[in-house]
Design a protein around this motif. Structure first.
Motif, PDB file in Angstrom:
ATOM      1  N   ALA A 251      -1.623  13.536   5.883  1.00  0.00           N
ATOM      2  CA  ALA A 251      -2.253  12.322   5.151  1.00  0.00           C
ATOM      3  C   ALA A 251      -3.717  12.845   5.215  1.00  0.00           C
ATOM      4  O   ALA A 251      -4.133  13.465   6.049  1.00  0.00           O
ATOM      5  CB  ALA A 251      -2.130  11.137   5.652  1.00  0.00           C
ATOM      6  N   LEU A 252      -4.484  12.499   4.150  1.00  0.00           N
ATOM      7  CA  LEU A 252      -5.714  12.852   3.974  1.00  0.00           C
ATOM      8  C   LEU A 252      -6.701  11.739   3.983  1.00  0.00           C
ATOM      9  O   LEU A 252      -6.412  10.639   3.399  1.00  0.00           O
ATOM     10  CB  LEU A 252      -6.135  13.603   2.622  1.00  0.00           C
ATOM     11  CG  LEU A 252      -5.279  14.904   2.272  1.00  0.00           C
ATOM     12  CD1 LEU A 252      -5.971  15.275   1.011  1.00  0.00           C
ATOM     13  CD2 LEU A 252      -5.327  16.071   3.261  1.00  0.00           C
ATOM     14  N   ALA A 253      -7.840  11.894   4.832  1.00  0.00           N
ATOM     15  CA  ALA A 253      -8.907  10.816   5.274  1.00  0.00           C
ATOM     16  C   ALA A 253     -10.055  11.420   5.131  1.00  0.00           C
ATOM     17  O   ALA A 253     -10.280  12.521   5.296  1.00  0.00           O
ATOM     18  CB  ALA A 253      -8.481  10.184   6.449  1.00  0.00           C
TER      19      ALA A 253
ATOM     20  N   MET B  73       0.821  -1.299   0.268  1.00  0.00           N
ATOM     21  CA  MET B  73      -0.016  -0.018   0.017  1.00  0.00           C
ATOM     22  C   MET B  73       0.795   1.260   0.015  1.00  0.00           C
ATOM     23  O   MET B  73       2.177   1.266   0.741  1.00  0.00           O
ATOM     24  CB  MET B  73      -0.952   0.117   1.204  1.00  0.00           C
ATOM     25  CG  MET B  73      -2.049   0.885   1.075  1.00  0.00           C
ATOM     26  SD  MET B  73      -3.105   1.185   2.759  1.00  0.00           S
ATOM     27  CE  MET B  73      -3.413  -0.651   2.727  1.00  0.00           C
ATOM     28  N   VAL B  74       0.384   2.221  -0.680  1.00  0.00           N
ATOM     29  CA  VAL B  74       1.167   3.595  -0.856  1.00  0.00           C
ATOM     30  C   VAL B  74       0.414   4.656  -0.393  1.00  0.00           C
ATOM     31  O   VAL B  74      -0.826   4.881  -0.615  1.00  0.00           O
ATOM     32  CB  VAL B  74       1.726   3.922  -2.386  1.00  0.00           C
ATOM     33  CG1 VAL B  74       2.234   5.281  -2.383  1.00  0.00           C
ATOM     34  CG2 VAL B  74       2.521   2.737  -2.910  1.00  0.00           C
ATOM     35  N   TYR B  75       0.873   5.430   0.550  1.00  0.00           N
ATOM     36  CA  TYR B  75       0.065   6.431   1.051  1.00  0.00           C
ATOM     37  C   TYR B  75       0.607   7.752   0.680  1.00  0.00           C
ATOM     38  O   TYR B  75       1.741   8.070   0.471  1.00  0.00           O
ATOM     39  CB  TYR B  75       0.181   6.822   2.596  1.00  0.00           C
ATOM     40  CG  TYR B  75      -0.119   5.548   3.291  1.00  0.00           C
ATOM     41  CD1 TYR B  75      -1.423   5.471   3.817  1.00  0.00           C
ATOM     42  CD2 TYR B  75       0.620   4.580   3.893  1.00  0.00           C
ATOM     43  CE1 TYR B  75      -2.158   4.583   4.376  1.00  0.00           C
ATOM     44  CE2 TYR B  75       0.104   3.406   4.606  1.00  0.00           C
ATOM     45  CZ  TYR B  75      -1.338   3.349   4.944  1.00  0.00           C
ATOM     46  OH  TYR B  75      -1.730   2.357   5.592  1.00  0.00           O
ATOM     47  N   GLU B  76      -0.270   8.608   0.088  1.00  0.00           N
ATOM     48  CA  GLU B  76       0.243  10.154  -0.620  1.00  0.00           C
ATOM     49  C   GLU B  76       0.226  11.045   0.640  1.00  0.00           C
ATOM     50  O   GLU B  76      -0.907  11.039   1.153  1.00  0.00           O
ATOM     51  CB  GLU B  76      -0.632  10.477  -1.610  1.00  0.00           C
ATOM     52  CG  GLU B  76      -0.532  11.605  -2.266  1.00  0.00           C
ATOM     53  CD  GLU B  76      -1.404  11.936  -3.705  1.00  0.00           C
ATOM     54  OE1 GLU B  76      -1.189  12.606  -4.452  1.00  0.00           O
ATOM     55  OE2 GLU B  76      -2.388  11.205  -3.742  1.00  0.00           O
ATOM     56  N   LEU B  77       1.278  11.746   0.716  1.00  0.00           N
ATOM     57  CA  LEU B  77       1.281  12.759   1.644  1.00  0.00           C
ATOM     58  C   LEU B  77       1.436  14.246   1.015  1.00  0.00           C
ATOM     59  O   LEU B  77       1.822  14.395  -0.153  1.00  0.00           O
ATOM     60  CB  LEU B  77       2.640  12.596   2.433  1.00  0.00           C
ATOM     61  CG  LEU B  77       2.608  11.148   3.154  1.00  0.00           C
ATOM     62  CD1 LEU B  77       3.752  10.967   3.868  1.00  0.00           C
ATOM     63  CD2 LEU B  77       1.325  10.838   4.148  1.00  0.00           C
ATOM     64  N   PHE B  78       0.891  15.026   1.958  1.00  0.00           N
ATOM     65  CA  PHE B  78       0.661  16.510   1.294  1.00  0.00           C
ATOM     66  C   PHE B  78       1.483  17.448   2.152  1.00  0.00           C
ATOM     67  O   PHE B  78       1.457  17.203   3.538  1.00  0.00           O
ATOM     68  CB  PHE B  78      -0.788  16.851   1.229  1.00  0.00           C
ATOM     69  CG  PHE B  78      -1.486  15.766   0.349  1.00  0.00           C
ATOM     70  CD1 PHE B  78      -1.710  16.397  -1.136  1.00  0.00           C
ATOM     71  CD2 PHE B  78      -2.367  14.711   0.609  1.00  0.00           C
ATOM     72  CE1 PHE B  78      -2.378  15.571  -1.964  1.00  0.00           C
ATOM     73  CE2 PHE B  78      -2.866  13.856  -0.122  1.00  0.00           C
ATOM     74  CZ  PHE B  78      -2.898  14.158  -1.579  1.00  0.00           C
ATOM     75  N   ALA B  79       1.989  18.526   1.929  1.00  0.00           N
ATOM     76  CA  ALA B  79       2.340  19.555   2.525  1.00  0.00           C
ATOM     77  C   ALA B  79       1.273  20.482   3.086  1.00  0.00           C
ATOM     78  O   ALA B  79       0.265  20.991   2.328  1.00  0.00           O
ATOM     79  CB  ALA B  79       3.531  20.298   1.797  1.00  0.00           C
ATOM     80  N   HIS B  80       1.226  20.653   4.484  1.00  0.00           N
ATOM     81  CA  HIS B  80       0.311  21.494   4.850  1.00  0.00           C
ATOM     82  C   HIS B  80       0.823  22.903   5.650  1.00  0.00           C
ATOM     83  O   HIS B  80       1.761  22.691   6.435  1.00  0.00           O
ATOM     84  CB  HIS B  80      -0.676  21.003   5.883  1.00  0.00           C
ATOM     85  CG  HIS B  80      -1.874  21.722   6.074  1.00  0.00           C
ATOM     86  ND1 HIS B  80      -1.879  22.679   7.450  1.00  0.00           N
ATOM     87  CD2 HIS B  80      -3.397  21.391   5.946  1.00  0.00           C
ATOM     88  CE1 HIS B  80      -3.131  22.990   7.366  1.00  0.00           C
ATOM     89  NE2 HIS B  80      -4.029  22.604   6.773  1.00  0.00           N
TER      90      HIS B  80
END
Length: 77
Positions: free
Chosen positions: A15-17, A1-8
């Motif tokens: 991570a967005l859920a 599984m790959v998680y896409e991460l974002f800069a906030h």
């Protein structure tokens, strides 16, 4: 599984859920690679890496397009 991460800007890496596939599509567009998981398990795993989980965030633009999704699917086969 790959998680896409974002800069906030306020929370660093996130991570967005989303609480439903509809919320995901409304925020990021219809073409989304996703998997259902427990929020607790996701948050715990992300916390171990210093990542915050944002639940049902407001996003200003779609992220993945149908072409992006097809290219990704081809790349991970």
């Amino acid at each position: 599984m790959v998680y896409e991460l974002f800069a906030h800007p306020d929370a660093g890496t996130v991570a967005l859920a989303f609480t439903s596939p509809r919320h995901l599509a409304d925020a990021l567009g219809e073409a989304q690679p996703w998997v259902a998981t427990s929020l607790g398990v996701l948050a715990e795993g992300m916390r171990e890496h210093g990542v915050t989980v944002r639940l049902d965030p407001v996003v200003t633009a779609p992220h993945w397009t149908p072409d992006d999704l097809a290219a990704y699917a081809g790349a991970v086969r």
